[in-house]
Design an enzyme around this catalytic site. Structure first.
Site, PDB file in Angstrom:
ATOM      1  N   ARG A 148      -6.562  -0.307   4.078  1.00  0.00           N
ATOM      2  CA  ARG A 148      -6.347  -0.884   5.403  1.00  0.00           C
ATOM      3  C   ARG A 148      -7.638  -1.201   6.164  1.00  0.00           C
ATOM      4  NH1 ARG A 148      -1.152  -1.336   6.877  1.00  0.00           N
ATOM      5  NH2 ARG A 148       0.422   0.061   5.994  1.00  0.00           N
ATOM      6  N   GLY A 153      -0.129  -2.141   3.460  1.00  0.00           N
ATOM      7  CA  GLY A 153       0.933  -1.379   2.805  1.00  0.00           C
ATOM      8  C   GLY A 153       1.445  -2.075   1.552  1.00  0.00           C
ATOM      9  N   ASP A 210      -2.123  -9.381  10.230  1.00  0.00           N
ATOM     10  CA  ASP A 210      -3.510  -9.058  10.599  1.00  0.00           C
ATOM     11  C   ASP A 210      -4.482  -9.474   9.498  1.00  0.00           C
ATOM     12  OD1 ASP A 210      -3.011  -8.074  13.044  1.00  0.00           O
ATOM     13  OD2 ASP A 210      -3.031  -5.952  12.462  1.00  0.00           O
ATOM     14  N   LYS A 220       2.323 -11.237   2.735  1.00  0.00           N
ATOM     15  CA  LYS A 220       2.909  -9.988   2.215  1.00  0.00           C
ATOM     16  C   LYS A 220       3.333  -9.083   3.349  1.00  0.00           C
ATOM     17  CE  LYS A 220       1.139  -6.494   2.837  1.00  0.00           C
ATOM     18  NZ  LYS A 220       0.374  -5.312   3.236  1.00  0.00           N
ATOM     19  N   THR A 221       4.436  -8.448   3.290  1.00  0.00           N
ATOM     20  CA  THR A 221       4.790  -7.236   4.029  1.00  0.00           C
ATOM     21  C   THR A 221       6.291  -6.993   3.915  1.00  0.00           C
ATOM     22  OG1 THR A 221       4.897  -6.017   6.095  1.00  0.00           O
ATOM     23  CG2 THR A 221       4.905  -8.386   6.340  1.00  0.00           C
ATOM     24  N   ASP A 236       7.866  -5.465   5.993  1.00  0.00           N
ATOM     25  CA  ASP A 236       8.417  -5.479   7.357  1.00  0.00           C
ATOM     26  C   ASP A 236       9.081  -6.814   7.701  1.00  0.00           C
ATOM     27  OD1 ASP A 236       7.280  -3.030   7.441  1.00  0.00           O
ATOM     28  OD2 ASP A 236       5.970  -3.383   9.151  1.00  0.00           O
TER      29      ASP A 236
HETATM   30  P1  FBP Z   1       2.018  -3.670   6.106  1.00  0.00           P
HETATM   31  O1  FBP Z   1       2.290  -4.227   7.460  1.00  0.00           O
HETATM   32  O2  FBP Z   1       0.595  -3.441   5.826  1.00  0.00           O
HETATM   33  O3  FBP Z   1       2.685  -4.477   5.032  1.00  0.00           O
HETATM   34  O4  FBP Z   1       2.698  -2.226   6.000  1.00  0.00           O
HETATM   35  C1  FBP Z   1       3.982  -2.017   6.447  1.00  0.00           C
HETATM   36  C2  FBP Z   1       4.405  -0.572   6.405  1.00  0.00           C
HETATM   37  O5  FBP Z   1       5.066  -0.279   5.195  1.00  0.00           O
HETATM   38  C3  FBP Z   1       5.280  -0.246   7.604  1.00  0.00           C
HETATM   39  O6  FBP Z   1       6.631  -0.516   7.330  1.00  0.00           O
HETATM   40  C4  FBP Z   1       4.980   1.209   7.832  1.00  0.00           C
HETATM   41  O7  FBP Z   1       5.134   1.530   9.186  1.00  0.00           O
HETATM   42  C5  FBP Z   1       3.545   1.328   7.423  1.00  0.00           C
HETATM   43  O8  FBP Z   1       3.298   0.311   6.494  1.00  0.00           O
HETATM   44  C6  FBP Z   1       3.208   2.673   6.826  1.00  0.00           C
HETATM   45  O9  FBP Z   1       1.839   2.712   6.585  1.00  0.00           O
HETATM   46  P2  FBP Z   1       1.112   3.691   5.580  1.00  0.00           P
HETATM   47  O10 FBP Z   1       1.315   3.151   4.216  1.00  0.00           O
HETATM   48  O11 FBP Z   1      -0.310   3.590   5.980  1.00  0.00           O
HETATM   49  O12 FBP Z   1       1.720   5.043   5.734  1.00  0.00           O
END
Ligand code: FBP
Length: 553
Positions: free
Chosen positions: A145, A81, A176, A202-203, A205
């Site tokens: 992803r 993400g 991951d 990175k994230t 979250d």
């Molecule tokens: P990452 O863990 O890859 O950084 O992504 C986090 C996130 O933004 C979450 O907060 C959310 O649940 C998810 O990605 C949404 O995923 P997508 O971009 O595939 O809709």
């Protein structure tokens, strides 16, 4: 191409590096610390990573650069993400690489890890990279992803690296992706490819953190963006005095984002998934908890409020998890076809009633029909319910309404309750990075190159002391295997970086816990306003409340 006035200014912003990296490439020396061990399951992790386990923590310092002169051809990948600041990681990496030797080359593999497997890339130059400095988004090369995790994929990656003469790969990703970076580093070392692998945390979250990594990048900007919006909603609520706003915020699993937004805005309610799980709260108990705040405020003629709901909360409600696994079972394999062939919702409902246990049916029965139907509509490629797509902000407001209706009938509640719903996620993931994220990310990228230059592999770029001004930040690297333990994934024991959930004994949660009763009944809203890029450091360079509290500030 026309660009906004803010973007014009941000392109000129010079990100701040840690003091020890500021004197120029020729004056960055390295010092090695202690050998490391994984946080748990040491023997198993060591056996799985014989070439990269147990390496030393390293720290950079001002001093003579003693790294061996070698032409570097580096490939960079953005994984997962979007998170504000990703472009600056690439810029920092590029600048350090070019400052070391103009002949060095940076490849960007497009659209995530699949770019490496498909050999889909671009080669960075000044003109291209300069358009992306201090901007949000991952559009510089795109993200994806795809997981890099099988031997076949690693063999393809090795071939692609060989073809371009690549000496190192930098993977910018979450827990991951960095786990996979460690596995790739081990594979490359075991096969003597000579290709190093470095990860960057990175994230948005915020769940990739531990005693070494103080926070993942993007969390600062994303939470400030959501907090601005929540603050604005609070002010609207307090002006109009007629709505309860249910705001779901991103964070697939951990509630760090919700907690930080609560610390920034002091809403009436904020659910913390980790607490819900620890207290084994039922949906009904959660609804009662929120309804108590609604009722207490209504008694003071305040028929308005704001509740923050973390995206992943339903998976932490024990009875809801059981319901989900029963539904997954109910629709496994060809049973899904039989279910889908039923023409009406009534027929489907009868099918569900027959298939679920009494306990799960009782949980299912209290859900609003739209949520019940969502549970059967949205399946992932493995046929499982996609819990993250459940509109939990609507679920909880409906459950609260039902509770208040009951209380009305019993004569114990007389207020009004009108709910509005919001979901803040994508709104924050590509914002212009705050000064903190712009500086932190640039430093992570710059530092990643120094790790490459000094020959390290299987390391995460580490910048610490982050609650202090950038001058005092500490740059170095940590073997990724140090952060690993064994966990059960898809029926197998796997080495993974431990995901950091909200610690209920941690200072950020304790602060929230100590104040939330007052916030639930009173109107104690804080209005953080928009991220500021120019102005006093006390406004522009502040870190998150979470980081400040964790550091005891
Ligand atoms: P990452 O863990 O890859 O950084 O992504 C986090 C996130 O933004 C979450 O907060 C959310 O649940 C998810 O990605 C949404 O995923 P997508 O971009 O595939 O809709």
């Amino acid at each position: 191409m026309k660009i906004s006035p803010l973007q014009i200014e941000r392109l000129k912003y010079e990100p701040k590096l840690p003091g020890m990296l500021r004197n120029g490439i020729s004056e960055i020396s390295v010092s090695e610390g202690e050998e490391t061990r994984s946080v748990a399951d040491q023997e198993k992790i060591q056996a799985l990573f014989p070439n990269t386990y147990g390496k030393k923590e390293i720290v950079f310092a001002k001093g003579q650069n003693t790294s061996a002169a070698k032409k570097q051809v580096v490939g960079v990948i953005l994984s997962g993400g979007q998170a504000p600041g990703g472009h600056n990681v690439v810029c920092g990496l590029y600048d350090a690489l070019k400052a070391t030797d103009k002949e060095n080359v940076l490849y960007g593999f497009k659209n995530g890890p699949s770019g490496l497997l498909d050999d889909d890339y671009l080669v960075f130059d000044d003109e291209y990279i300069d358009q992306f400095r201090n901007t949000g988004g991952f559009d510089i090369i795109g993200s994806g992803r795809t997981k890099l995790e099988t031997e076949e994929q690693f063999a393809v990656a090795a071939e692609v690296c060989k073809k371009h003469g690549i000496t190192a790969i930098v993977i910018i990703g979450g827990d991951d992706s960095n786990t996979n970076a460690a596995v790739l580093a081990e594979y490359f070392a075991a096969h003597e490819t000579g290709v190093q692998v470095i990860g960057c945390p990175k994230t948005i979250d915020g769940d990739l953190k531990n005693e070494d990594i103080e926070c993942s990048f993007g969390f600062d900007t994303a939470t400030k963006t959501y907090s601005e919006l929540i603050g604005n909603i609070e002010r609207d609520a307090n002006s109009a005095k007629k709505y309860w706003h249910f705001v779901k915020v991103m964070g697939r699993s951990a509630s760090h984002v919700a907690l930080e937004a609560a610390l920034e805005t002091q809403p009436n309610i904020c659910l913390i998934s980790e607490e819900v799980a620890a207290k084994k709260m039922s949906l009904s108990q959660i609804a009662d908890y929120i309804a108590d705040s609604v009722a207490a405020r209504a008694a003071k003629d305040m028929n308005f409020g704001v509740a923050i709901i973390p995206e992943g909360v339903v998976e932490f409600v024990p009875e809801f998890s059981v319901l989900i696994s029963e539904i997954n079972e109910l629709l496994a394999g060809s049973k899904a076809d039989a279910f889908n062939a039923l023409a009406t919702w009534d027929e489907k409902y009868a099918f569900i009633e027959q298939g679920l246990t009494k306990e799960s049916m009782a949980v299912f029965a209290i859900l609003p029909q739209t949520i019940q139907q969502q549970l059967f509509l949205e399946r992932d490629p493995h046929g499982n319910v996609q819990v993250s797509l459940i509109e939990s902000e609507k679920l909880f407001s409906a459950l609260v309404k039902a509770k208040l209706d009951e209380r009305k009938k019993a004569g114990t509640y007389k207020g009004k309750f009108s709910a509005l719903h919001h979901f803040f996620g994508y709104e924050g993931r590509c914002a212009f990075p705050s000064n903190f994220d712009a500086d932190y990310c640039y430093s992570l990228g710059y530092n990643a190159f120094m790790l490459i230059q000094y020959g390290y592999t299987g390391y995460l770029s580490k910048i610490s002391n982050l609650s202090k001004p950038a001058e005092e930040w500490v740059a170095g690297g940590m073997p990724i295997t140090k952060m690993m333990n064994m966990e059960r994934r898809h029926g197998e024991d796997k080495p993974v970086i431990r995901k950091a959930l909200v610690e209920l004994e941690g200072k950020p949660f304790k602060y929230f816990e100590a104040h939330r009763e007052e916030w639930a009944v009173g109107t104690c809203y804080l209005y953080p306003g928009a991220i500021q890029y120019y102005g006093p450091a006390s406004v522009c360079d502040i870190t998150t409340r979470t980081l400040a509290l964790e550091k005891g500030e």
